[in-house]
Design a protein around this motif. Structure first.
Motif, PDB file in Angstrom:
ATOM      1  N   PRO A  73     -38.670 -15.553 -26.695  1.00 42.67           N
ATOM      2  CA  PRO A  73     -38.032 -15.130 -25.443  1.00 42.67           C
ATOM      3  C   PRO A  73     -38.342 -16.110 -24.316  1.00 42.67           C
ATOM      4  CG  PRO A  73     -39.231 -13.311 -26.457  1.00 42.67           C
ATOM      5  CD  PRO A  73     -39.632 -14.555 -27.183  1.00 42.67           C
ATOM      6  N   VAL A  74     -37.394 -16.297 -23.394  1.00 41.12           N
ATOM      7  CA  VAL A  74     -37.574 -17.228 -22.281  1.00 41.12           C
ATOM      8  C   VAL A  74     -38.773 -16.840 -21.425  1.00 41.12           C
ATOM      9  CG1 VAL A  74     -36.550 -18.090 -20.148  1.00 41.12           C
ATOM     10  CG2 VAL A  74     -35.134 -17.875 -22.192  1.00 41.12           C
ATOM     11  N   ALA A  75     -38.904 -15.547 -21.105  1.00 40.79           N
ATOM     12  CA  ALA A  75     -39.998 -15.096 -20.244  1.00 40.79           C
ATOM     13  C   ALA A  75     -41.361 -15.396 -20.859  1.00 40.79           C
ATOM     14  CB  ALA A  75     -39.865 -13.602 -19.954  1.00 40.79           C
ATOM     15  N   SER A  76     -41.448 -15.282 -22.178  1.00 38.45           N
ATOM     16  CA  SER A  76     -42.703 -15.574 -22.874  1.00 38.45           C
ATOM     17  C   SER A  76     -43.052 -17.054 -22.757  1.00 38.45           C
ATOM     18  CB  SER A  76     -42.582 -15.177 -24.351  1.00 38.45           C
ATOM     19  OG  SER A  76     -43.702 -15.636 -25.095  1.00 38.45           O
ATOM     20  N   GLY A  77     -42.028 -17.915 -22.872  1.00 37.99           N
ATOM     21  CA  GLY A  77     -42.253 -19.345 -22.739  1.00 37.99           C
ATOM     22  C   GLY A  77     -42.713 -19.716 -21.337  1.00 37.99           C
ATOM     23  N   VAL A  78     -42.080 -19.113 -20.332  1.00 33.82           N
ATOM     24  CA  VAL A  78     -42.456 -19.370 -18.942  1.00 33.82           C
ATOM     25  C   VAL A  78     -43.899 -18.936 -18.692  1.00 33.82           C
ATOM     26  CG1 VAL A  78     -42.016 -18.690 -16.538  1.00 33.82           C
ATOM     27  CG2 VAL A  78     -40.107 -19.219 -18.057  1.00 33.82           C
ATOM     28  N   GLU A  79     -44.272 -17.781 -19.254  1.00 37.02           N
ATOM     29  CA  GLU A  79     -45.642 -17.279 -19.075  1.00 37.02           C
ATOM     30  C   GLU A  79     -46.668 -18.259 -19.643  1.00 37.02           C
ATOM     31  OE1 GLU A  79     -48.148 -13.145 -19.789  1.00 37.02           O
ATOM     32  OE2 GLU A  79     -46.569 -13.703 -21.218  1.00 37.02           O
ATOM     33  N   GLU A  80     -46.382 -18.815 -20.815  1.00 41.01           N
ATOM     34  CA  GLU A  80     -47.321 -19.772 -21.418  1.00 41.01           C
ATOM     35  C   GLU A  80     -47.431 -21.039 -20.569  1.00 41.01           C
ATOM     36  OE1 GLU A  80     -48.136 -22.360 -25.528  1.00 41.01           O
ATOM     37  OE2 GLU A  80     -46.486 -20.897 -25.450  1.00 41.01           O
ATOM     38  N   LEU A  81     -46.299 -21.501 -20.045  1.00 46.07           N
ATOM     39  CA  LEU A  81     -46.300 -22.709 -19.213  1.00 46.07           C
ATOM     40  C   LEU A  81     -47.136 -22.498 -17.948  1.00 46.07           C
ATOM     41  CD1 LEU A  81     -42.552 -23.746 -19.574  1.00 46.07           C
ATOM     42  CD2 LEU A  81     -44.517 -25.085 -20.346  1.00 46.07           C
ATOM     43  N   PHE A  82     -47.005 -21.342 -17.322  1.00 46.71           N
ATOM     44  CA  PHE A  82     -47.776 -21.089 -16.107  1.00 46.71           C
ATOM     45  C   PHE A  82     -49.265 -20.918 -16.398  1.00 46.71           C
ATOM     46  CE2 PHE A  82     -43.809 -20.552 -13.834  1.00 46.71           C
ATOM     47  CZ  PHE A  82     -44.144 -21.007 -12.560  1.00 46.71           C
ATOM     48  N   LYS A  83     -49.592 -20.359 -17.542  1.00 43.80           N
ATOM     49  CA  LYS A  83     -50.999 -20.270 -17.923  1.00 43.80           C
ATOM     50  C   LYS A  83     -51.586 -21.662 -18.094  1.00 43.80           C
ATOM     51  CE  LYS A  83     -51.188 -15.719 -20.154  1.00 43.80           C
ATOM     52  NZ  LYS A  83     -51.413 -14.988 -21.423  1.00 43.80           N
ATOM     53  N   ALA A  84     -50.785 -22.565 -18.677  1.00 44.60           N
ATOM     54  CA  ALA A  84     -51.234 -23.951 -18.831  1.00 44.60           C
ATOM     55  C   ALA A  84     -51.358 -24.626 -17.489  1.00 44.60           C
ATOM     56  CB  ALA A  84     -50.252 -24.710 -19.732  1.00 44.60           C
TER      57      ALA A  84
END
Length: 346
Positions: free
Chosen positions: A329-340
């Motif tokens: 899911p797009v939202a899941s990808g965005v969440e991982e990027l912001f955690k990084a």
């Protein structure tokens, strides 16, 4: 060092000169009306080089108290409406009245050509030669606010140098009208005769941005048709939400070629300035525009920092592939990027 020693490729005299600029001395020269100093200052604020950014901000800080004392006028128009001829006629008229006029351009669609005003400068040859006028091509895009920041800061420099009328021309279409509306006091839309056909393809949103609609090229055999078109626009404008509180947008006719209606347009703008300053709307809009500029700069800076972050550069291709392939899911990808981005190890 030998005088004949060649400079390294890619190192221009302009860049070297910018690094040696003294912001205090440059600010003093700009306030004294030195056009060469003004041009140097604008080149400085338009620079995309990181080492020029702080110098430019120091310069602006020293000029802020002397800026803001102008009427800022945005000008847009449908293709073929004669913007260049109109700006030359209008600008020349204002110079004749004793005003100092700066013409700037906004084109968010072009970072290579600098906008059509580069060509318009040759067509506005009379105005370009006027000692009371200053014409500046559109800055290219770039980081830290791009065209928004550069045009706004160029405007402040021109005001500090004594230019009391700033004409901001839109060069691109669509996005540029909104950008210019957000940085000027008065916004005019140039149109041609044949309102019925023209309005079919004109966005209602652009009409609602305008404080005046100018039916240009109202001369010769076209004059009667222009008057009819003016009435058609006035009927439509009566039902639209005014762009400025307390001001009724109206259509007018003009002939830039014959200098007809130019004086009436200036009288309308002067009446607008007087009315909105008395009501407080003028200063309220200026404050709102500054706040929006601040918010835009914050967003631009955050975006630049995000995509230049080493962790994001390494992770983004992987996340993009997972999202595009439908495996995530797009939202899941965005969440991982912001955690990084924020260094969250959890």
């Amino acid at each position: 060092m030998s005088k004949n020693r060649q400079r390294k490729p890619g190192v221009s005299l302009k860049k070297r000169n910018l690094r040696k600029l003294d912001p205090a001395a440059l600010a003093s020269d700009i306030k004294a009306g030195d056009r060469t100093a003004l041009a140097k200052g604008i080149t400085l604020v338009e620079s995309n080089a990181e080492h020029d950014f702080q110098t430019a901000q120091t310069l602006l800080q020293k000029l802020l108290a002397d800026s803001g004392r102008s009427i800022r006028i945005g000008i847009t128009g449908v293709p073929g409406a004669g913007k260049s001829t109109f700006i030359e006629s209008f600008g020349s008229y204002l110079c004749h009245l004793g005003h100092k006029v700066a013409v700037l351009a906004v084109d968010p669609t072009s970072s290579l050509t600098g906008g059509s005003i580069l060509g318009d400068k040759t067509r506005m040859e009379k105005l370009a030669r006027n000692p009371r006028a200053f014409i500046r091509p559109s800055p290219s895009g770039g980081k830290l606010g791009g065209v928004h920041r550069k045009t706004r800061e160029t405007m402040l420099l021109c005001e500090a140098s004594g230019f009391d009328v700033i004409l901001v021309e839109t060069v691109g279409v669509g996005q540029s009208e909104v950008i210019v509306r957000d940085m000027v006091d008065f916004f005019m839309l140039l149109v041609l005769t044949g309102a019925g056909d023209e309005l079919q393809g004109m966005k209602k949103g652009i009409m609602e941005l305008a404080d005046a609609v100018i039916v240009n090229k109202a001369d010769g055999l076209n004059e009667q048709s222009a008057k009819k078109t003016k009435e058609e626009y006035n009927r439509i404008l009566h039902f639209l939400q005014p762009a400025t509180k307390g001001w009724q947008t109206a259509a007018m006719t003009s002939s830039a070629l014959q200098n007809k209606g130019i004086d009436e347009i200036w009288k309308t703008i002067s009446a607008f300035e007087s009315l909105t300053k008395k009501s407080g709307v003028f200063d309220e809009r200026r404050r709102f525009q500054t706040k929006e500029w601040l918010n835009d700069m914050i967003i631009d800076q955050l975006q630049a920092n995000f995509f230049h972050n080493p962790a994001i550069k390494n992770l983004l291709p992987k996340v993009e592939n997972e999202v595009i392939s439908g495996n995530r899911p797009v939202a899941s990808g965005v969440e991982e990027l912001f955690k990084a981005f924020f260094g969250d190890k959890n």
